[in-house]
Design a protein around this motif. Structure first.
Motif, PDB file in Angstrom:
ATOM      1  N   THR A 176      14.577 -11.675 -46.733  1.00 48.28           N
ATOM      2  CA  THR A 176      14.652 -12.684 -45.675  1.00 48.28           C
ATOM      3  C   THR A 176      16.041 -13.281 -45.573  1.00 48.28           C
ATOM      4  O   THR A 176      16.612 -13.749 -46.559  1.00 48.28           O
ATOM      5  CB  THR A 176      13.631 -13.812 -45.933  1.00 48.28           C
ATOM      6  OG1 THR A 176      12.329 -13.242 -46.070  1.00 48.28           O
ATOM      7  CG2 THR A 176      13.626 -14.802 -44.785  1.00 48.28           C
ATOM      8  N   THR A 177      16.580 -13.257 -44.370  1.00 46.16           N
ATOM      9  CA  THR A 177      17.859 -13.901 -44.075  1.00 46.16           C
ATOM     10  C   THR A 177      17.594 -15.321 -43.590  1.00 46.16           C
ATOM     11  O   THR A 177      16.810 -15.532 -42.656  1.00 46.16           O
ATOM     12  CB  THR A 177      18.616 -13.117 -42.993  1.00 46.16           C
ATOM     13  OG1 THR A 177      18.881 -11.792 -43.462  1.00 46.16           O
ATOM     14  CG2 THR A 177      19.936 -13.791 -42.655  1.00 46.16           C
ATOM     15  N   PHE A 178      18.227 -16.302 -44.227  1.00 47.99           N
ATOM     16  CA  PHE A 178      18.087 -17.712 -43.849  1.00 47.99           C
ATOM     17  C   PHE A 178      19.289 -18.123 -42.992  1.00 47.99           C
ATOM     18  O   PHE A 178      20.437 -17.913 -43.388  1.00 47.99           O
ATOM     19  CB  PHE A 178      18.043 -18.603 -45.090  1.00 47.99           C
ATOM     20  CG  PHE A 178      16.704 -18.666 -45.771  1.00 47.99           C
ATOM     21  CD1 PHE A 178      16.033 -19.876 -45.924  1.00 47.99           C
ATOM     22  CD2 PHE A 178      16.110 -17.531 -46.287  1.00 47.99           C
ATOM     23  CE1 PHE A 178      14.802 -19.937 -46.562  1.00 47.99           C
ATOM     24  CE2 PHE A 178      14.885 -17.569 -46.934  1.00 47.99           C
ATOM     25  CZ  PHE A 178      14.224 -18.786 -47.069  1.00 47.99           C
ATOM     26  N   PHE A 179      18.996 -18.728 -41.842  1.00 47.96           N
ATOM     27  CA  PHE A 179      20.030 -19.297 -40.982  1.00 47.96           C
ATOM     28  C   PHE A 179      19.862 -20.812 -40.927  1.00 47.96           C
ATOM     29  O   PHE A 179      18.757 -21.334 -41.074  1.00 47.96           O
ATOM     30  CB  PHE A 179      19.923 -18.744 -39.557  1.00 47.96           C
ATOM     31  CG  PHE A 179      20.194 -17.271 -39.441  1.00 47.96           C
ATOM     32  CD1 PHE A 179      21.488 -16.774 -39.482  1.00 47.96           C
ATOM     33  CD2 PHE A 179      19.147 -16.369 -39.297  1.00 47.96           C
ATOM     34  CE1 PHE A 179      21.742 -15.416 -39.377  1.00 47.96           C
ATOM     35  CE2 PHE A 179      19.377 -15.016 -39.185  1.00 47.96           C
ATOM     36  CZ  PHE A 179      20.683 -14.531 -39.233  1.00 47.96           C
ATOM     37  N   LEU A 180      20.969 -21.493 -40.679  1.00 46.25           N
ATOM     38  CA  LEU A 180      20.960 -22.944 -40.466  1.00 46.25           C
ATOM     39  C   LEU A 180      21.347 -23.232 -39.032  1.00 46.25           C
ATOM     40  O   LEU A 180      22.304 -22.648 -38.502  1.00 46.25           O
ATOM     41  CB  LEU A 180      21.946 -23.630 -41.410  1.00 46.25           C
ATOM     42  CG  LEU A 180      22.167 -25.125 -41.169  1.00 46.25           C
ATOM     43  CD1 LEU A 180      20.953 -25.928 -41.612  1.00 46.25           C
ATOM     44  CD2 LEU A 180      23.421 -25.625 -41.885  1.00 46.25           C
ATOM     45  N   CYS A 181      20.616 -24.136 -38.385  1.00 45.45           N
ATOM     46  CA  CYS A 181      20.968 -24.594 -37.045  1.00 45.45           C
ATOM     47  C   CYS A 181      20.889 -26.113 -37.012  1.00 45.45           C
ATOM     48  O   CYS A 181      19.822 -26.691 -37.246  1.00 45.45           O
ATOM     49  CB  CYS A 181      20.028 -24.005 -35.995  1.00 45.45           C
ATOM     50  SG  CYS A 181      20.332 -24.618 -34.313  1.00 45.45           S
ATOM     51  N   CYS A 182      22.007 -26.766 -36.740  1.00 44.00           N
ATOM     52  CA  CYS A 182      22.041 -28.217 -36.545  1.00 44.00           C
ATOM     53  C   CYS A 182      21.931 -28.507 -35.051  1.00 44.00           C
ATOM     54  O   CYS A 182      22.652 -27.920 -34.240  1.00 44.00           O
ATOM     55  CB  CYS A 182      23.346 -28.799 -37.093  1.00 44.00           C
ATOM     56  SG  CYS A 182      23.534 -28.628 -38.880  1.00 44.00           S
ATOM     57  N   LEU A 183      21.023 -29.404 -34.690  1.00 40.10           N
ATOM     58  CA  LEU A 183      20.806 -29.737 -33.292  1.00 40.10           C
ATOM     59  C   LEU A 183      21.730 -30.863 -32.852  1.00 40.10           C
ATOM     60  O   LEU A 183      22.157 -31.695 -33.661  1.00 40.10           O
ATOM     61  CB  LEU A 183      19.354 -30.141 -33.070  1.00 40.10           C
ATOM     62  CG  LEU A 183      18.328 -29.021 -33.289  1.00 40.10           C
ATOM     63  CD1 LEU A 183      16.916 -29.585 -33.211  1.00 40.10           C
ATOM     64  CD2 LEU A 183      18.518 -27.907 -32.268  1.00 40.10           C
ATOM     65  N   LYS A 184      22.008 -30.896 -31.560  1.00 40.01           N
ATOM     66  CA  LYS A 184      22.921 -31.900 -31.016  1.00 40.01           C
ATOM     67  C   LYS A 184      22.362 -33.300 -31.198  1.00 40.01           C
ATOM     68  O   LYS A 184      21.155 -33.525 -31.121  1.00 40.01           O
ATOM     69  CB  LYS A 184      23.171 -31.637 -29.532  1.00 40.01           C
ATOM     70  CG  LYS A 184      24.020 -30.397 -29.257  1.00 40.01           C
ATOM     71  CD  LYS A 184      24.255 -30.214 -27.768  1.00 40.01           C
ATOM     72  CE  LYS A 184      25.103 -28.970 -27.503  1.00 40.01           C
ATOM     73  NZ  LYS A 184      25.307 -28.751 -26.054  1.00 40.01           N
ATOM     74  N   GLU A 185      23.262 -34.244 -31.399  1.00 39.56           N
ATOM     75  CA  GLU A 185      22.909 -35.660 -31.430  1.00 39.56           C
ATOM     76  C   GLU A 185      23.438 -36.304 -30.158  1.00 39.56           C
ATOM     77  O   GLU A 185      24.377 -35.800 -29.550  1.00 39.56           O
ATOM     78  CB  GLU A 185      23.523 -36.320 -32.667  1.00 39.56           C
ATOM     79  CG  GLU A 185      22.998 -35.767 -33.990  1.00 39.56           C
ATOM     80  CD  GLU A 185      23.521 -36.552 -35.179  1.00 39.56           C
ATOM     81  OE1 GLU A 185      22.783 -37.412 -35.673  1.00 39.56           O
ATOM     82  OE2 GLU A 185      24.662 -36.290 -35.582  1.00 39.56           O
ATOM     83  N   PRO A 186      22.921 -37.451 -29.677  1.00 36.75           N
ATOM     84  CA  PRO A 186      21.924 -38.294 -30.321  1.00 36.75           C
ATOM     85  C   PRO A 186      20.476 -38.035 -29.918  1.00 36.75           C
ATOM     86  O   PRO A 186      19.607 -38.802 -30.348  1.00 36.75           O
ATOM     87  CB  PRO A 186      22.330 -39.689 -29.859  1.00 36.75           C
ATOM     88  CG  PRO A 186      22.893 -39.457 -28.481  1.00 36.75           C
ATOM     89  CD  PRO A 186      23.559 -38.108 -28.532  1.00 36.75           C
TER      90      PRO A 186
END
Length: 384
Positions: free
Chosen positions: A214-224
């Motif tokens: 399994t490949t793990f990706f990170l995604c940070c969502l826009k604020e606010p």
């Protein structure tokens, strides 16, 4: 120390997982009686798997699932064109290929289209992770098709489309319908918002068990904006929650939730970051370094289980452990007292993660490739 008799070969599947992080919506003004937000300043999406699932029943997981042939289909080329195309579709320079133990047997025949013209893995796995987030949680990480070059901005989830339930049912029946949905919305999967994070290989625990790379990706969502609404599919996923890393650990301590070792490790790793912006900047700064790919080796003790990770003094890069685990008649405390160089996750008083009484992680090795490892911690009553 002993090694059990070799078991039959495992059936391997390739998969992708998405660690979806969103900013913390702080109450203004903060009432004295209202709980204060945790130190991390962000939350991650955890989904509770159905108790009827054959793999990790009832556990809290990040969205994700098995790579399908549709995720690598050349039909995606038409949707990404004319603005983005092979080999990297605007993702930038490819990270270095790092030789890593173990070399796995081929995945199950027919699981993935092996056509040489198909999308490369780093694109296909991102599409897989985004598709699974839609199937399991109803979250659509898409971006409009336009000629602007991809930027390094955080991701943004689209509002749920009309007939959400119908589209999810169609995609679940046939993953090729995810491309149809993207085409109807005139969008592409936002592969540029996903950043390489880690890779985990299911360790051997019993003959015939399900095994995944399994490949793990990170995604940070826009604020606010607040996190996007989540709609569990009520098939694979029965509940969901946005939790900070510290909240998730508190819920684990109180036995409100179950976490498999990789999810426990990654949540502890995320606890190193004070804010969503810190986490996003970190993921960008280390993007060119690539990721580590780990297969834990399980050591069964007289009263528990230890997941050994690369760098630990007891970890052996030996292909024998693809289909075996270690065992010892010693108790966990004895094993821990004998060692100094640790990179391990310890489950006490049980050989089944779902029946643990204590759960801990011990790290004394230095991280590689500009990444960060979790801080050592003990979850539960043990004080080893």
């Amino acid at each position: 120390m002993s090694v059990p008799v070799r078991a039959g070969p495992s059936s391997w599947r390739r998969a992708a997982t998405l660690v979806l992080a969103a900013g913390w919506t702080r109450p203004v003004p903060a009432a004295a009686s209202r709980p204060q937000p945790p130190a991390e300043g962000f939350r991650v999406l955890l989904l509770q798997r159905s108790a009827s699932q054959g793999f990790l029943p009832g556990a809290q997981v990040f969205p994700g699932g098995v790579l399908e042939a549709a995720d690598r289909s050349t039909d995606w080329l038409r949707l990404f064109a004319p603005h983005h195309g092979p080999p990297r579709f605007g993702l930038g320079r490819a990270p270095p290929q790092r030789a890593a133990f173990p070399v796995l047997p081929s995945v199950r025949p027919g699981a993935v289209d092996e056509d040489a013209a198909a999308l490369p893995d780093d694109i296909a796995f991102r599409i897989c992770a985004i598709r699974e987030a839609f199937e399991e949680a109803g979250v659509l990480l898409l971006r409009p098709r336009d000629p602007r070059p991809p930027d390094q901005a955080p991701g943004c989830a689209l509002a749920p489309p009309p007939a959400l339930a119908d589209w999810r049912a169609r995609v679940r029946r046939d993953p090729r319908h995810f491309l149809s949905l993207c085409a109807q919305l005139d969008c592409t999967p936002d592969i540029w918002a996903l950043h390489d994070w880690s890779g985990w290989i299911t360790p051997f625990s019993r003959p015939g068990g399900r095994r995944f790379e399994t490949t793990f990706f990170l995604c940070c969502l826009k604020e606010p904006p607040p996190p996007p609404p989540v709609f569990p599919d009520l098939v694979e996923v029965v509940d969901c929650q946005w939790s900070s890393p510290s909240e998730a650990i508190e819920r684990l301590i109180s036995k409100e939730i179950l976490l498999a070792p990789p999810q426990f490790y990654e949540i502890r790793r995320l606890g190193n970051f004070a804010s969503l912006s810190d986490l996003h900047k970190f993921s960008l700064d280390r993007e060119s370094e690539g990721t580590e790919r780990w297969m834990p080796i399980i050591l069964l003790t007289a009263d528990g289980m230890i997941h050994l990770l690369p760098g630990d003094e007891m970890y052996l890069e030996d292909s024998n452990f693809l289909e075996n685990c270690m065992s010892t008649e010693k108790k966990t405390e004895e094993i821990m007292n004998e060692g100094k160089k640790f990179h391990r996750i310890v489950l006490y008083n049980s050989h089944n993660y779902g029946d643990y009484t204590d759960y801990s992680i011990h790290v004394t090795v230095l991280p590689k490739y500009k990444h960060v490892y979790p801080k050592s911690c003990v979850v539960g009553k043990s004080r080893l």
